[in-house]
Write a protein that holds these residues in place. Structure first.
Motif, PDB file in Angstrom:
ATOM      1  N   GLU A 123       1.003   3.808  -3.125  1.00  0.00           N
ATOM      2  CA  GLU A 123       0.525   5.169  -2.856  1.00  0.00           C
ATOM      3  C   GLU A 123       1.576   6.193  -3.270  1.00  0.00           C
ATOM      4  O   GLU A 123       1.239   7.308  -3.717  1.00  0.00           O
ATOM      5  N   THR A 128     -10.688   3.795   5.667  1.00  0.00           N
ATOM      6  CA  THR A 128     -11.537   2.721   6.180  1.00  0.00           C
ATOM      7  C   THR A 128     -11.739   2.909   7.675  1.00  0.00           C
ATOM      8  O   THR A 128     -10.779   3.132   8.416  1.00  0.00           O
ATOM      9  N   GLN A 131      -4.649  -1.957  -4.008  1.00  0.00           N
ATOM     10  CA  GLN A 131      -5.159  -2.145  -5.367  1.00  0.00           C
ATOM     11  C   GLN A 131      -5.676  -0.835  -5.954  1.00  0.00           C
ATOM     12  O   GLN A 131      -5.432  -0.534  -7.137  1.00  0.00           O
ATOM     13  N   GLN A 132      -6.361  -0.044  -5.148  1.00  0.00           N
ATOM     14  CA  GLN A 132      -6.852   1.249  -5.636  1.00  0.00           C
ATOM     15  C   GLN A 132      -5.703   2.169  -6.021  1.00  0.00           C
ATOM     16  O   GLN A 132      -5.842   3.003  -6.920  1.00  0.00           O
ATOM     17  N   ALA A 133      -4.559   2.005  -5.345  1.00  0.00           N
ATOM     18  CA  ALA A 133      -3.385   2.830  -5.654  1.00  0.00           C
ATOM     19  C   ALA A 133      -2.588   2.267  -6.833  1.00  0.00           C
ATOM     20  O   ALA A 133      -1.595   2.867  -7.243  1.00  0.00           O
ATOM     21  N   GLY A 134      -3.015   1.110  -7.381  1.00  0.00           N
ATOM     22  CA  GLY A 134      -2.378   0.559  -8.570  1.00  0.00           C
ATOM     23  C   GLY A 134      -1.585  -0.706  -8.367  1.00  0.00           C
ATOM     24  O   GLY A 134      -1.020  -1.246  -9.328  1.00  0.00           O
ATOM     25  N   GLU A 167      -7.355  -3.559  -0.272  1.00  0.00           N
ATOM     26  CA  GLU A 167      -8.183  -2.738  -1.162  1.00  0.00           C
ATOM     27  C   GLU A 167      -7.508  -1.411  -1.490  1.00  0.00           C
ATOM     28  O   GLU A 167      -7.532  -0.967  -2.637  1.00  0.00           O
ATOM     29  N   ALA A 168      -6.878  -0.793  -0.496  1.00  0.00           N
ATOM     30  CA  ALA A 168      -6.220   0.489  -0.737  1.00  0.00           C
ATOM     31  C   ALA A 168      -5.008   0.322  -1.651  1.00  0.00           C
ATOM     32  O   ALA A 168      -4.740   1.181  -2.505  1.00  0.00           O
ATOM     33  N   THR A 195      -0.732  -4.656  -7.842  1.00  0.00           N
ATOM     34  CA  THR A 195      -1.271  -5.948  -8.258  1.00  0.00           C
ATOM     35  C   THR A 195      -1.033  -6.951  -7.138  1.00  0.00           C
ATOM     36  O   THR A 195       0.102  -7.098  -6.675  1.00  0.00           O
ATOM     37  N   TYR A 227       0.830  -1.211   0.000  1.00  0.00           N
ATOM     38  CA  TYR A 227       0.000   0.000   0.000  1.00  0.00           C
ATOM     39  C   TYR A 227       0.867   1.264   0.000  1.00  0.00           C
ATOM     40  O   TYR A 227       0.655   2.183  -0.808  1.00  0.00           O
ATOM     41  N   ARG A 252      -6.937   7.891   5.983  1.00  0.00           N
ATOM     42  CA  ARG A 252      -5.914   7.285   5.138  1.00  0.00           C
ATOM     43  C   ARG A 252      -5.585   5.910   5.708  1.00  0.00           C
ATOM     44  O   ARG A 252      -5.119   5.837   6.836  1.00  0.00           O
TER      45      ARG A 252
END
Length: 362
Positions: A24, A79, A161-164, A158-159, A166, A20, A76
């Motif tokens: 980020e 969640t 993955q949202q930041a890119g 989840e964070a 894999t 993460y 940050r």
């Protein structure tokens, strides 16, 4: 546009925090996990986040920093976490335990820990279940909370993955070639500009492939127990450690969650020892049946402090392992430190104390 490619090995709370924080920061990050996310040491926690680690101000400093991050989770990574403050109580029955606490106290306060010595009478007010056992004094830190390890693992995943990032599960790493920047898996090879080992109990062979000699102990199986339902009217209590025996308890729902060292080869004898110590410490709970709550493999270092360090490249090799049961309490800080080491940023603390060194391996 994403930056250099980094492969993080290990999908527990440590590896996910690292993934993460790297993603980020704009780093092209791939995380590899041999099983499912959080299926190693992260599966066998008491869901307690605290800041006081007796005799270990380095872990305490990481935990203070991490606790701040957990409080900031709604912002940050975004969640809401359950954070029920219960406090942490350590029972001292021997004079040398009190002496050691007092010697350690200045370093704990310097690390930012809110902890102090209290009387036996004050300890019994905080935990009325304590029986008539020898009790000289206790340490009490209000900075202890019941949270949810699964929620933390999920939030970081989840964070990330949202930041890119894999995240690849069911992808065990078989070897690494640090000179080629290659990670070998059962599903093919991956090349990277940097490799991060956060594989917990599976770290030893991987760091050895990178030429780093970490004196990690053999993986230890942790087991936590649950009692039958507690008697009606049982009071809520702090997370409480009996220092002499290692008996650690907390309330979970209408039961008591218990840990005490490691089962070893004779699990029946260990469980009988737990029952005996539970009855001696908390007589009102004598006779409650004990059941396995959870088991999981745990990594450990000789001094019970994590190894976090950086072997410059290219390709670079970084490691964050040996958390010795402190992983949940140290995870946010560990992710920040690995990110800062990789990006050559000031981590804000002296990380040389965490790296492998003759002092820690001798």
């Amino acid at each position: 546009m994403m930056g250099p490619r980094v492969v993080v090995i290990g999908g527990g709370v440590i590896g996910l925090s690292i993934a993460y924080h790297l993603a980020e920061a704009g780093v092209d990050t791939t995380l590899l996990e041999r099983g499912t996310l959080g299926s190693g040491a992260s599966r066998a926690t008491a869901d307690v986040v605290r800041s006081y680690f007796a005799g270990n101000p380095i872990s305490s400093a990481l935990a203070v920093r991490s606790l701040d991050a957990y409080h900031a989770f709604p912002t940050r990574p975004g969640t809401d976490l359950p954070m029920r403050q219960v406090g942490y109580l350590v029972l001292f029955s021997e004079p040398d335990q009190v002496t050691a606490f007092q010697a350690d106290l200045p370093d704990q306060h310097a690390a930012g820990v809110d902890v102090d010595l209290i009387s036996a009478e004050e300890a019994r007010k905080l935990n009325p279940l304590i029986g008539d056992l020898p009790l000289l004094a206790a340490a009490y830190s209000p900075q202890a909370y019941i949270s949810d390890t699964t929620a933390i693992v999920t939030a970081y995943a989840e964070a990330a993955q949202q930041a890119g990032a894999t995240l690849r599960t069911g992808c065990p790493v078989t070897s690494i070639d640090i000179h080629a920047g290659r990670v070998q898996t059962a599903n093919g090879d991956i090349t990277a500009d940097a490799i991060v080992c956060a594989a917990g109990a599976w770290s030893t062979s991987l760091v050895r492939c990178a030429g780093v000699d970490l004196p990690l102990t053999e993986p230890i199986e942790q087991e936590l127990l649950l009692t039958d339902p507690l008697p009606p009217g049982t009071p809520d209590i702090p997370v409480t450690l009996h220092a002499a025996s290692g008996l650690l308890v907390r309330i979970r729902g209408n039961r008591l969650l218990i840990g005490m060292g490691y089962p070893g080869p004779d699990r029946q004898a260990w469980r009988q020892g737990v029952a005996t110590q539970l009855a001696a410490t908390y007589p009102s709970l004598t006779g409650l049946a004990l059941h396995t709550a959870v088991t999981g493999l745990r990594d450990a270092s000789p001094d019970r402090t994590a190894f976090i360090g950086h072997q410059p490249g290219p390709p670079a090799f970084l490691y964050a392992t040996g958390f010795s049961g402190h992983g949940l309490c140290n995870a946010p800080a560990a992710g920040e430190l690995v990110r800062d080491l990789f990006l050559d940023q000031d981590p804000g603390i002296d990380v040389t104390a965490l790296a492998v060194s003759p002092r820690r391996t001798g």
